[in-house]
Design a protein around this motif. Structure first.
Motif, PDB file in Angstrom:
ATOM      1  N   MET A 125      20.888   0.802 -20.766  1.00 18.52           N
ATOM      2  CA  MET A 125      21.571   1.431 -19.650  1.00 18.52           C
ATOM      3  C   MET A 125      22.938   0.785 -19.447  1.00 18.52           C
ATOM      4  SD  MET A 125      18.180   1.418 -19.493  1.00 18.52           S
ATOM      5  CE  MET A 125      17.590   0.057 -18.516  1.00 18.52           C
ATOM      6  N   TYR A 126      23.952   1.616 -19.326  1.00 15.86           N
ATOM      7  CA  TYR A 126      25.321   1.109 -19.190  1.00 15.86           C
ATOM      8  C   TYR A 126      25.853   1.437 -17.795  1.00 15.86           C
ATOM      9  CZ  TYR A 126      30.368   0.658 -19.695  1.00 15.86           C
ATOM     10  OH  TYR A 126      31.666   0.302 -19.501  1.00 15.86           O
ATOM     11  N   TYR A 127      26.536   0.456 -17.198  1.00 16.92           N
ATOM     12  CA  TYR A 127      27.154   0.635 -15.895  1.00 16.92           C
ATOM     13  C   TYR A 127      28.617   0.214 -15.986  1.00 16.92           C
ATOM     14  CZ  TYR A 127      22.223   0.708 -14.619  1.00 16.92           C
ATOM     15  OH  TYR A 127      20.881   1.003 -14.564  1.00 16.92           O
ATOM     16  N   ARG A 128      29.463   0.963 -15.329  1.00 17.78           N
ATOM     17  CA  ARG A 128      30.915   0.724 -15.426  1.00 17.78           C
ATOM     18  C   ARG A 128      31.350  -0.570 -14.747  1.00 17.78           C
ATOM     19  NH1 ARG A 128      30.266   5.994 -14.069  1.00 17.78           N
ATOM     20  NH2 ARG A 128      30.819   5.575 -11.881  1.00 17.78           N
ATOM     21  N   GLY A 129      30.521  -1.110 -13.919  1.00 20.53           N
ATOM     22  CA  GLY A 129      30.810  -2.349 -13.215  1.00 20.53           C
ATOM     23  C   GLY A 129      29.699  -2.647 -12.230  1.00 20.53           C
ATOM     24  N   LEU A 130      29.872  -3.708 -11.474  1.00 15.04           N
ATOM     25  CA  LEU A 130      28.830  -4.123 -10.546  1.00 15.04           C
ATOM     26  C   LEU A 130      28.611  -3.103  -9.438  1.00 15.04           C
ATOM     27  CD1 LEU A 130      26.862  -6.405 -10.325  1.00 15.04           C
ATOM     28  CD2 LEU A 130      28.550  -7.715  -9.042  1.00 15.04           C
ATOM     29  N   ASP A 131      29.671  -2.481  -8.965  1.00 22.79           N
ATOM     30  CA  ASP A 131      29.522  -1.446  -7.937  1.00 22.79           C
ATOM     31  C   ASP A 131      28.659  -0.296  -8.459  1.00 22.79           C
ATOM     32  OD1 ASP A 131      31.056  -2.853  -6.127  1.00 22.79           O
ATOM     33  OD2 ASP A 131      32.916  -1.819  -6.639  1.00 22.79           O
ATOM     34  N   ASP A 132      28.901   0.101  -9.699  1.00 28.55           N
ATOM     35  CA  ASP A 132      28.139   1.183 -10.308  1.00 28.55           C
ATOM     36  C   ASP A 132      26.672   0.796 -10.440  1.00 28.55           C
ATOM     37  OD1 ASP A 132      27.567   3.606 -11.575  1.00 28.55           O
ATOM     38  OD2 ASP A 132      28.096   2.830 -13.559  1.00 28.55           O
ATOM     39  N   PHE A 133      26.409  -0.452 -10.875  1.00 25.46           N
ATOM     40  CA  PHE A 133      25.024  -0.902 -11.012  1.00 25.46           C
ATOM     41  C   PHE A 133      24.312  -0.916  -9.664  1.00 25.46           C
ATOM     42  CE2 PHE A 133      22.025  -4.449 -10.598  1.00 25.46           C
ATOM     43  CZ  PHE A 133      21.029  -3.997 -11.450  1.00 25.46           C
ATOM     44  N   LEU A 134      24.962  -1.437  -8.634  1.00 22.65           N
ATOM     45  CA  LEU A 134      24.314  -1.510  -7.325  1.00 22.65           C
ATOM     46  C   LEU A 134      24.113  -0.136  -6.710  1.00 22.65           C
ATOM     47  CD1 LEU A 134      26.108  -4.665  -5.888  1.00 22.65           C
ATOM     48  CD2 LEU A 134      23.781  -4.498  -6.775  1.00 22.65           C
ATOM     49  N   ALA A 135      24.894   0.849  -7.164  1.00 24.79           N
ATOM     50  CA  ALA A 135      24.725   2.217  -6.671  1.00 24.79           C
ATOM     51  C   ALA A 135      23.624   2.957  -7.426  1.00 24.79           C
ATOM     52  CB  ALA A 135      26.051   2.979  -6.787  1.00 24.79           C
ATOM     53  N   ARG A 136      23.538   2.749  -8.767  1.00 27.58           N
ATOM     54  CA  ARG A 136      22.606   3.535  -9.579  1.00 27.58           C
ATOM     55  C   ARG A 136      21.414   2.748 -10.112  1.00 27.58           C
ATOM     56  NH1 ARG A 136      23.912   5.518 -14.222  1.00 27.58           N
ATOM     57  NH2 ARG A 136      25.657   4.131 -14.745  1.00 27.58           N
ATOM     58  N   GLY A 137      21.572   1.430 -10.242  1.00 29.90           N
ATOM     59  CA  GLY A 137      20.538   0.655 -10.916  1.00 29.90           C
ATOM     60  C   GLY A 137      19.788  -0.325 -10.054  1.00 29.90           C
ATOM     61  N   ARG A 138      19.944  -0.231  -8.746  1.00 23.61           N
ATOM     62  CA  ARG A 138      19.328  -1.215  -7.856  1.00 23.61           C
ATOM     63  C   ARG A 138      17.809  -1.265  -7.986  1.00 23.61           C
ATOM     64  NH1 ARG A 138      21.160  -2.710  -1.908  1.00 23.61           N
ATOM     65  NH2 ARG A 138      23.104  -1.854  -2.732  1.00 23.61           N
ATOM     66  N   ALA A 139      17.188  -0.179  -8.421  1.00 28.55           N
ATOM     67  CA  ALA A 139      15.727  -0.162  -8.555  1.00 28.55           C
ATOM     68  C   ALA A 139      15.235  -1.227  -9.528  1.00 28.55           C
ATOM     69  CB  ALA A 139      15.261   1.215  -9.016  1.00 28.55           C
ATOM     70  N   ALA A 140      16.099  -1.647 -10.452  1.00 28.01           N
ATOM     71  CA  ALA A 140      15.707  -2.679 -11.424  1.00 28.01           C
ATOM     72  C   ALA A 140      15.448  -4.022 -10.757  1.00 28.01           C
ATOM     73  CB  ALA A 140      16.793  -2.821 -12.482  1.00 28.01           C
ATOM     74  N   LEU A 141      15.925  -4.195  -9.536  1.00 32.86           N
ATOM     75  CA  LEU A 141      15.783  -5.465  -8.824  1.00 32.86           C
ATOM     76  C   LEU A 141      14.542  -5.504  -7.944  1.00 32.86           C
ATOM     77  CD1 LEU A 141      19.505  -5.840  -7.620  1.00 32.86           C
ATOM     78  CD2 LEU A 141      18.499  -6.609  -9.785  1.00 32.86           C
ATOM     79  N   ALA A 142      13.817  -4.409  -7.887  1.00 31.39           N
ATOM     80  CA  ALA A 142      12.698  -4.309  -6.948  1.00 31.39           C
ATOM     81  C   ALA A 142      11.588  -5.295  -7.273  1.00 31.39           C
ATOM     82  CB  ALA A 142      12.158  -2.884  -6.928  1.00 31.39           C
ATOM     83  N   GLU A 143      11.317  -5.492  -8.562  1.00 33.55           N
ATOM     84  CA  GLU A 143      10.263  -6.408  -8.976  1.00 33.55           C
ATOM     85  C   GLU A 143      10.859  -7.484  -9.869  1.00 33.55           C
ATOM     86  OE1 GLU A 143       6.325  -5.033 -10.110  1.00 33.55           O
ATOM     87  OE2 GLU A 143       7.010  -2.990  -9.758  1.00 33.55           O
ATOM     88  N   GLY A 144      10.740  -8.716  -9.436  1.00 37.06           N
ATOM     89  CA  GLY A 144      11.252  -9.809 -10.241  1.00 37.06           C
ATOM     90  C   GLY A 144      10.164 -10.395 -11.124  1.00 37.06           C
ATOM     91  N   PRO A 145      10.510 -11.454 -11.827  1.00 36.91           N
ATOM     92  CA  PRO A 145      11.835 -12.095 -11.821  1.00 36.91           C
ATOM     93  C   PRO A 145      12.853 -11.311 -12.654  1.00 36.91           C
ATOM     94  CG  PRO A 145      10.343 -13.264 -13.291  1.00 36.91           C
ATOM     95  CD  PRO A 145       9.519 -12.215 -12.609  1.00 36.91           C
ATOM     96  N   VAL A 146      14.113 -11.510 -12.289  1.00 34.60           N
ATOM     97  CA  VAL A 146      15.230 -10.830 -12.935  1.00 34.60           C
ATOM     98  C   VAL A 146      16.154 -11.884 -13.545  1.00 34.60           C
ATOM     99  CG1 VAL A 146      17.258  -9.370 -12.572  1.00 34.60           C
ATOM    100  CG2 VAL A 146      15.133  -8.873 -11.343  1.00 34.60           C
ATOM    101  N   ALA A 147      16.575 -11.663 -14.785  1.00 30.50           N
ATOM    102  CA  ALA A 147      17.511 -12.565 -15.459  1.00 30.50           C
ATOM    103  C   ALA A 147      18.910 -11.956 -15.446  1.00 30.50           C
ATOM    104  CB  ALA A 147      17.071 -12.825 -16.894  1.00 30.50           C
ATOM    105  N   ILE A 148      19.895 -12.769 -15.092  1.00 33.50           N
ATOM    106  CA  ILE A 148      21.302 -12.371 -15.109  1.00 33.50           C
ATOM    107  C   ILE A 148      21.997 -13.203 -16.175  1.00 33.50           C
ATOM    108  CG2 ILE A 148      23.433 -12.212 -13.769  1.00 33.50           C
ATOM    109  CD1 ILE A 148      21.685 -12.238 -11.217  1.00 33.50           C
ATOM    110  N   VAL A 149      22.555 -12.547 -17.173  1.00 31.68           N
ATOM    111  CA  VAL A 149      23.219 -13.247 -18.277  1.00 31.68           C
ATOM    112  C   VAL A 149      24.700 -12.873 -18.275  1.00 31.68           C
ATOM    113  CG1 VAL A 149      23.300 -13.638 -20.768  1.00 31.68           C
ATOM    114  CG2 VAL A 149      21.091 -13.211 -19.630  1.00 31.68           C
ATOM    115  N   MET A 150      25.562 -13.865 -18.093  1.00 35.37           N
ATOM    116  CA  MET A 150      27.002 -13.656 -18.178  1.00 35.37           C
ATOM    117  C   MET A 150      27.445 -13.883 -19.618  1.00 35.37           C
ATOM    118  SD  MET A 150      29.905 -12.935 -16.715  1.00 35.37           S
ATOM    119  CE  MET A 150      29.692 -13.103 -14.936  1.00 35.37           C
TER     120      MET A 150
END
Length: 289
Positions: free
Chosen positions: A1-26
């Motif tokens: 899944m591709y998002y144009r930026g963090l705003d786009d992810f928080l608008a369309r992909g927030r459901a991915a955060l519902a169940e953790g744990p979640v890994a954030i890789v920079m």
């Protein structure tokens, strides 16, 4: 899944955060990007977020399984800002953050998932976990000029130490259950590392809550999150084995010409197993057996 930026992810992909744990890789460059993402998927993270520039390629098998978020990793405070915004969107969720070419290891990770570990940690009334960033480096810099090589990765078996963490608000008295940890390449090549970046401790695992904020030194604005143990006994700790410092020392013009090798008499091959880190005292199982 591709998002144009963090705003786009928080608008369309927030459901991915519902169940953790979640890994954030920079993702800062193309070094072991796919390996890093696969490692954390295999560790049991429910979702893996890759904040990365569009120019960095991603393996085809990861395109539909990783949440790829367009990002400039070299913008000031990029990781700190991203972690805080993502965590604020999912209070109660456990998060982990790291850079590419960094790999989370925790006690018994070969047979237990990160979710199982964090469930135990939460039962001990802990909302964060101390991790030590342990440097990895290639054995031969001629064949691996960027110091990254999984097959010949080396680790320092000694040279780690801790200092009291002073509290400026209380006449520099030591903070309770907090220490500044040092060692590895940041210690051996400290002339090339600014003093503020010489610590190797990082609160990499934490449970989000309203008002919580990651600071630039990898600590949080809640001092209890920055402790290595609870008041009544020792807790679990983990390790993030990382090529990042070695990469930086080989890339920075001020240090690369003066470093022919990172190996010394206390270098040993990294075995890619939690038992080695436990034996070296680089993480603790606490009461988890």
């Amino acid at each position: 899944m591709y998002y144009r930026g963090l705003d786009d992810f928080l608008a369309r992909g927030r459901a991915a955060l519902a169940e953790g744990p979640v890994a954030i890789v920079m993702v800062e460059d193309d070094a072991e990007v796919d390996t890093t993402l696969r490692h954390h998927m295999q560790s049991g993270f429910r979702a893996v977020l890759a904040l990365m520039p569009d120019v960095v390629p991603l393996a085809p098998d990861l395109v539909d399984t990783v949440h790829r978020i367009a990002c400039d990793p070299y913008a000031e405070g990029a990781l700190q800002s991203a972690v805080n915004r993502i965590a604020a969107a999912a209070p109660g969720t456990w998060f982990f953050y790291c850079y590419n070419a960094e790999f989370l290891f925790y006690p018994f990770c070969e047979t237990r998932t990160v979710g199982e570990m964090l469930a135990f940690h939460a039962e001990e009334r802990r909302s964060a976990m101390l991790t030590y960033v342990i440097d990895l480096y290639a054995a031969d810099l001629d064949t691996a000029p960027n110091a990254v090589c999984l097959d010949t990765a080396q680790i320092d078996r000694t040279g780690y130490y801790a200092l009291a963490r002073k509290d400026p608000a209380h006449h520099d008295h030591p903070r309770e259950r907090q220490l500044d940890f040092h060692g590895g390449l940041r210690w051996r090549f400290e002339e090339h590392v600014p003093p503020a970046r010489r610590k190797i401790d990082r609160i990499s695992l934490f449970r989000a809550r309203p008002g919580l904020a990651l600071r630039g030194d990898h600590t949080f604005n809640d001092e209890e999150y920055n402790t290595y143990a609870c008041p009544w006994h020792h807790n679990l700790t983990a390790a993030v084995v990382s090529f990042r410092t070695a990469k930086a020392l080989r890339t920075n013009p001020g240090s690369r010409d003066g470093i022919d090798t990172f190996r010394w008499h206390n270098s040993v091959p990294f075995e890619w197993h939690s038992r080695q880190l436990l034996d070296l005292g680089l993480m603790e199982p606490g009461q988890w057996f």
